[in-house]
Scaffold this motif. Structure first.
Motif, PDB file in Angstrom:
ATOM      1  N   UNK A 113       0.983  -0.896  -0.209  1.00  0.00           N
ATOM      2  CA  UNK A 113       0.063   0.477   0.117  1.00  0.00           C
ATOM      3  C   UNK A 113       0.646   1.324  -0.097  1.00  0.00           C
ATOM      4  N   UNK A 114       1.803   1.382   0.645  1.00  0.00           N
ATOM      5  CA  UNK A 114       2.675   1.980   1.202  1.00  0.00           C
ATOM      6  C   UNK A 114       4.062   2.286  -0.832  1.00  0.00           C
ATOM      7  N   UNK A 115       3.834   1.492  -1.130  1.00  0.00           N
ATOM      8  CA  UNK A 115       5.063   1.537  -2.294  1.00  0.00           C
ATOM      9  C   UNK A 115       4.056   1.714  -2.950  1.00  0.00           C
ATOM     10  N   UNK A 116       2.873   1.641  -3.330  1.00  0.00           N
ATOM     11  CA  UNK A 116       1.870   2.312  -4.690  1.00  0.00           C
ATOM     12  C   UNK A 116       1.692   3.399  -4.222  1.00  0.00           C
ATOM     13  N   UNK A 117       1.181   4.105  -3.102  1.00  0.00           N
ATOM     14  CA  UNK A 117       0.744   4.986  -2.837  1.00  0.00           C
ATOM     15  C   UNK A 117       2.312   6.321  -3.030  1.00  0.00           C
ATOM     16  N   UNK A 118       3.661   5.778  -2.803  1.00  0.00           N
ATOM     17  CA  UNK A 118       4.861   6.611  -2.806  1.00  0.00           C
ATOM     18  C   UNK A 118       5.117   6.894  -4.126  1.00  0.00           C
ATOM     19  N   UNK A 119       4.525   5.501  -4.764  1.00  0.00           N
ATOM     20  CA  UNK A 119       4.922   4.913  -6.734  1.00  0.00           C
ATOM     21  C   UNK A 119       3.797   6.270  -7.576  1.00  0.00           C
ATOM     22  N   UNK A 120       2.633   6.196  -7.167  1.00  0.00           N
ATOM     23  CA  UNK A 120       1.652   6.611  -7.703  1.00  0.00           C
ATOM     24  C   UNK A 120       2.317   8.733  -7.631  1.00  0.00           C
ATOM     25  N   UNK A 121       2.203   9.071  -6.486  1.00  0.00           N
ATOM     26  CA  UNK A 121       2.905  10.283  -6.451  1.00  0.00           C
ATOM     27  C   UNK A 121       4.714  11.094  -6.975  1.00  0.00           C
ATOM     28  N   UNK A 122       5.202  10.024  -7.034  1.00  0.00           N
ATOM     29  CA  UNK A 122       6.228  10.627  -7.785  1.00  0.00           C
ATOM     30  C   UNK A 122       6.254  10.617  -8.854  1.00  0.00           C
ATOM     31  N   UNK A 123       5.432   9.591  -9.595  1.00  0.00           N
ATOM     32  CA  UNK A 123       4.739   9.252 -10.958  1.00  0.00           C
ATOM     33  C   UNK A 123       4.997  10.434 -11.725  1.00  0.00           C
ATOM     34  N   UNK A 124       4.146  11.382 -11.017  1.00  0.00           N
ATOM     35  CA  UNK A 124       2.876  12.458 -11.438  1.00  0.00           C
ATOM     36  C   UNK A 124       4.182  13.322 -11.362  1.00  0.00           C
ATOM     37  N   UNK A 125       4.052  14.308 -13.038  1.00  0.00           N
ATOM     38  CA  UNK A 125       4.507  14.848 -13.428  1.00  0.00           C
ATOM     39  C   UNK A 125       4.694  16.354 -12.322  1.00  0.00           C
ATOM     40  N   UNK A 126       5.283  17.259 -11.510  1.00  0.00           N
ATOM     41  CA  UNK A 126       5.382  18.064 -10.779  1.00  0.00           C
ATOM     42  C   UNK A 126       3.909  18.889 -11.385  1.00  0.00           C
ATOM     43  N   UNK A 127       4.198  18.979 -12.430  1.00  0.00           N
ATOM     44  CA  UNK A 127       3.263  20.503 -12.329  1.00  0.00           C
ATOM     45  C   UNK A 127       1.444  20.057 -12.184  1.00  0.00           C
ATOM     46  N   UNK A 128       1.798  18.620 -13.210  1.00  0.00           N
ATOM     47  CA  UNK A 128       0.160  18.270 -13.709  1.00  0.00           C
ATOM     48  C   UNK A 128       0.301  17.213 -11.789  1.00  0.00           C
ATOM     49  N   UNK A 129       0.623  16.975 -10.884  1.00  0.00           N
ATOM     50  CA  UNK A 129      -0.089  17.088  -9.862  1.00  0.00           C
ATOM     51  C   UNK A 129      -0.314  18.248  -8.491  1.00  0.00           C
ATOM     52  N   UNK A 130       0.284  19.901  -8.777  1.00  0.00           N
ATOM     53  CA  UNK A 130      -0.463  20.959  -8.646  1.00  0.00           C
ATOM     54  C   UNK A 130      -1.788  20.785  -9.130  1.00  0.00           C
ATOM     55  N   UNK A 131      -1.722  21.027 -10.635  1.00  0.00           N
ATOM     56  CA  UNK A 131      -3.115  20.976 -10.723  1.00  0.00           C
ATOM     57  C   UNK A 131      -4.514  19.831 -10.773  1.00  0.00           C
ATOM     58  N   UNK A 132      -4.221  19.385 -10.603  1.00  0.00           N
ATOM     59  CA  UNK A 132      -4.752  17.580  -9.986  1.00  0.00           C
ATOM     60  C   UNK A 132      -5.012  17.886  -8.461  1.00  0.00           C
ATOM     61  N   UNK A 133      -4.105  18.523  -8.128  1.00  0.00           N
ATOM     62  CA  UNK A 133      -4.653  19.145  -6.547  1.00  0.00           C
ATOM     63  C   UNK A 133      -5.760  19.952  -6.049  1.00  0.00           C
ATOM     64  N   UNK A 134      -5.616  20.653  -6.972  1.00  0.00           N
ATOM     65  CA  UNK A 134      -6.891  22.591  -6.621  1.00  0.00           C
ATOM     66  C   UNK A 134      -7.028  22.349  -5.943  1.00  0.00           C
ATOM     67  N   UNK A 135      -8.311  20.985  -6.171  1.00  0.00           N
ATOM     68  CA  UNK A 135      -9.734  20.777  -5.835  1.00  0.00           C
ATOM     69  C   UNK A 135      -9.757  20.358  -3.923  1.00  0.00           C
ATOM     70  N   UNK A 136      -7.930  19.547  -3.824  1.00  0.00           N
ATOM     71  CA  UNK A 136      -8.474  19.162  -2.337  1.00  0.00           C
ATOM     72  C   UNK A 136      -7.446  20.379  -1.654  1.00  0.00           C
ATOM     73  N   UNK A 137      -6.645  20.995  -2.478  1.00  0.00           N
ATOM     74  CA  UNK A 137      -5.837  21.947  -2.303  1.00  0.00           C
ATOM     75  C   UNK A 137      -6.659  23.672  -1.252  1.00  0.00           C
ATOM     76  N   UNK A 138      -8.168  23.518  -2.224  1.00  0.00           N
ATOM     77  CA  UNK A 138      -8.917  24.888  -2.403  1.00  0.00           C
ATOM     78  C   UNK A 138      -9.864  24.201  -0.892  1.00  0.00           C
ATOM     79  N   UNK A 139     -10.067  22.576  -0.622  1.00  0.00           N
ATOM     80  CA  UNK A 139     -10.862  22.489   0.582  1.00  0.00           C
ATOM     81  C   UNK A 139      -9.853  22.391   1.566  1.00  0.00           C
ATOM     82  N   UNK A 140      -9.262  21.986   2.174  1.00  0.00           N
ATOM     83  CA  UNK A 140      -8.165  22.192   3.214  1.00  0.00           C
ATOM     84  C   UNK A 140      -7.587  24.067   3.614  1.00  0.00           C
ATOM     85  N   UNK A 141      -7.344  24.355   2.651  1.00  0.00           N
ATOM     86  CA  UNK A 141      -6.185  25.362   2.518  1.00  0.00           C
ATOM     87  C   UNK A 141      -7.375  26.489   2.281  1.00  0.00           C
TER      88      UNK A 141
END
Length: 221
Positions: A59-87
């Motif tokens: 589980x941990x290995x998969x989660x870490x691999x998924x996050x590290x596989x994202x190009x960072x710019x796409x990760x930032x854009x993908x997380x916008x709804x979550x970021x807005x919810x949290x922050x």
């Protein structure tokens, strides 16, 4: 004597340095507080280790691999709804720290796992034979034996975080990289952009030198 262009924009440059420092600082903090334990569990839950657990490791290995596989710019854009919810907002330096912290945790946890894998098995076996608890093995044996590698890993991670922070202008995070693009590249001020790049290089060299020096100092092997 500072170049005229740096004097002209000195307040904006200092503001951008502070913004970058905030993003990188929170990233380092997240890496230490969350990434270090996750990396430790990745190591301990591997096959043949003290807390061998296939489900937790997978589980941990998969989660870490998924996050590290994202190009960072796409990760930032993908997380916008979550970021807005949290922050409460997806724009600004504070909001930009959240995706930075997420990638920092994944990045450092993998390096921690690799650092612990380099610890000789004999060290762990000796600790177990002495009746040491798992907590003692982690803090008095694993971390002690790998302290130099962990410092170098954090040094490498911190430099990567500086690189990641230059992308945060996409969500209004600011930072020194965003300043170089907005005031240098987009306004055709090549000289200003070059000076900012030099400043970034100086910061990176200071961090690299400090990390290597500290790692050598604490390496008692």
């Amino acid at each position: 004597m500072l170049p005229k262009v740096l004097v002209e924009y000195q307040s904006e440059i200092w503001e951008s340095i502070v913004e970058s420092s905030i993003m990188v600082g929170f990233s380092v903090l997240a890496a230490l507080l969350v990434g270090l334990p996750i990396g430790t569990f990745l190591f301990l839950c591997r096959k043949g280790q003290l807390l061998e657990n296939r489900l937790v490791f997978s589980s941990l290995n998969l989660l870490v691999n998924i996050i590290r596989s994202f190009p960072f710019l796409l990760l930032v854009i993908f997380m916008i709804p979550f970021t807005r919810f949290v922050m409460g907002t997806a724009i600004g330096t504070a909001a930009a720290t959240l995706p930075m912290m997420v990638i920092a945790i994944a990045h450092y946890s993998r390096l921690v796992e690799q650092s612990l894998l380099d610890v000789p098995k004999g060290v762990i076996q000796a600790a177990v034979s002495m009746g040491a608890s798992v907590k003692d093995i982690i803090f008095k044996f694993l971390y002690v034996e790998s302290r130099s590698a962990l410092v170098l890993s954090m040094t490498t991670s911190t430099i990567s975080f500086i690189s990641y922070s230059t992308i945060m202008g996409v969500v209004g995070g600011g930072g020194i990289g965003d300043f170089a693009i907005r005031y240098g590249y987009l306004q055709y001020r090549t000289d200003l952009m070059v000076y900012i790049i030099i400043i970034i290089v100086i910061f990176v060299q200071i961090i690299q030198y400090s990390g290597i020096t500290l790692a050598r100092k604490i390496d008692k092997r």
